[in-house]
Each structure stands twice: as C-alpha cells, then as structure tokens.
Design a protein around this motif. Sequence first.
Motif, mmCIF file in Angstrom:
data_model
loop_
_atom_site.group_PDB
_atom_site.id
_atom_site.type_symbol
_atom_site.label_atom_id
_atom_site.label_comp_id
_atom_site.label_asym_id
_atom_site.label_seq_id
_atom_site.Cartn_x
_atom_site.Cartn_y
_atom_site.Cartn_z
ATOM 1 N N LYS A 1 0.837 -1.193 0.000
ATOM 2 C CA LYS A 1 0.000 0.000 0.000
ATOM 3 C C LYS A 1 0.875 1.249 0.000
ATOM 4 O O LYS A 1 0.634 2.185 -0.741
ATOM 5 N N ASP A 2 1.915 1.248 0.825
ATOM 6 C CA ASP A 2 2.794 2.414 0.913
ATOM 7 C C ASP A 2 4.096 2.011 1.596
ATOM 8 O O ASP A 2 4.200 0.935 2.182
ATOM 9 N N GLN B 1 8.970 5.379 -3.453
ATOM 10 C CA GLN B 1 7.811 6.202 -3.787
ATOM 11 C C GLN B 1 7.705 6.399 -5.297
ATOM 12 O O GLN B 1 6.599 6.413 -5.842
ATOM 13 N N LEU C 1 6.247 3.173 -6.621
ATOM 14 C CA LEU C 1 4.815 3.093 -6.295
ATOM 15 C C LEU C 1 4.004 4.050 -7.165
ATOM 16 O O LEU C 1 2.894 3.720 -7.592
ATOM 17 N N GLU C 2 4.547 5.224 -7.437
ATOM 18 C CA GLU C 2 3.852 6.194 -8.279
ATOM 19 C C GLU C 2 3.736 5.682 -9.714
ATOM 20 O O GLU C 2 2.695 5.833 -10.350
ATOM 21 N N LYS D 1 0.970 3.200 -9.889
ATOM 22 C CA LYS D 1 -0.364 3.792 -9.864
ATOM 23 C C LYS D 1 -0.746 4.394 -11.222
ATOM 24 O O LYS D 1 -1.893 4.326 -11.619
#
Length: 119
Positions: free
Chosen positions: A51-52, A106, A109-110, A113
């Motif tokens: 998730k993060d 990050q 993850l970006e 998305k």
Amino acid sequence: QNSMVLSAAIFITLIGLIVYLHFVKIDQESLLVIGSLGKESTTFIEMGQVKDVVINEAIHMQKVIYYLCILLQDPGDPQGVSEVVPLFQSSKPRLDCLIEVYKSCQEILEQRKTAPQSS
C-alpha cells in the motif's frame, strides 16, 4: 519555598511543552512494538500487496532511530493496512540513506499507480 517554586515552574513548563507538541508539532502519532528476531528473516512481498512505504521513528537505547516500513494493503478494506513490515532491522541505516531508499520506493509506487492496469 524555593524548591516548591522551582517544582511548579518545571511542572508548568512540561505541561506547556506537551500541549505545544500535541497541538502544533505532531501531525500523527502511532506506536509499533517490534519483537527482537535473532536474525533478519527473508520475506517476499508481492508488489500488489504494498500500500505504501514509510519512514518511522522509534526510541531505542535512549536514542531516536529511524526505520523503513512497508504497509501491506488489507484485502478486505482497500483503505486499510493489514500489516506493517519493518525493513533493515539489523543494519539500522542512517536517516539520509533511508530517505534515498524511501524516494526510490515512492517513485516505483507512483509508476505503478499511473501505469495502465492489465487484465
């Protein structure tokens, strides 16, 4: 009499500091207790479960240490977190190193998305 005035001044200062930190400085507060593992264990986590990634802080041996954690998505609640997995438990890298790893995570993850979802 002087010790009573000094005690009152210390007490008022502490209360003021606590109120200041609570209402002005602290955005969010949480507590994570991690048991000691003899060795770092190897765990494989699917990218879809992540998730993060966050940097947490802890007090250890009268020092503040920082550590990187992966937040796993709760399958039953898309907004929830099912588990917090700490990384680098044995090595305890410095904060500047953790920040570099955090930024890279990050970015990944970006990208995940914004990438089109395959069926």
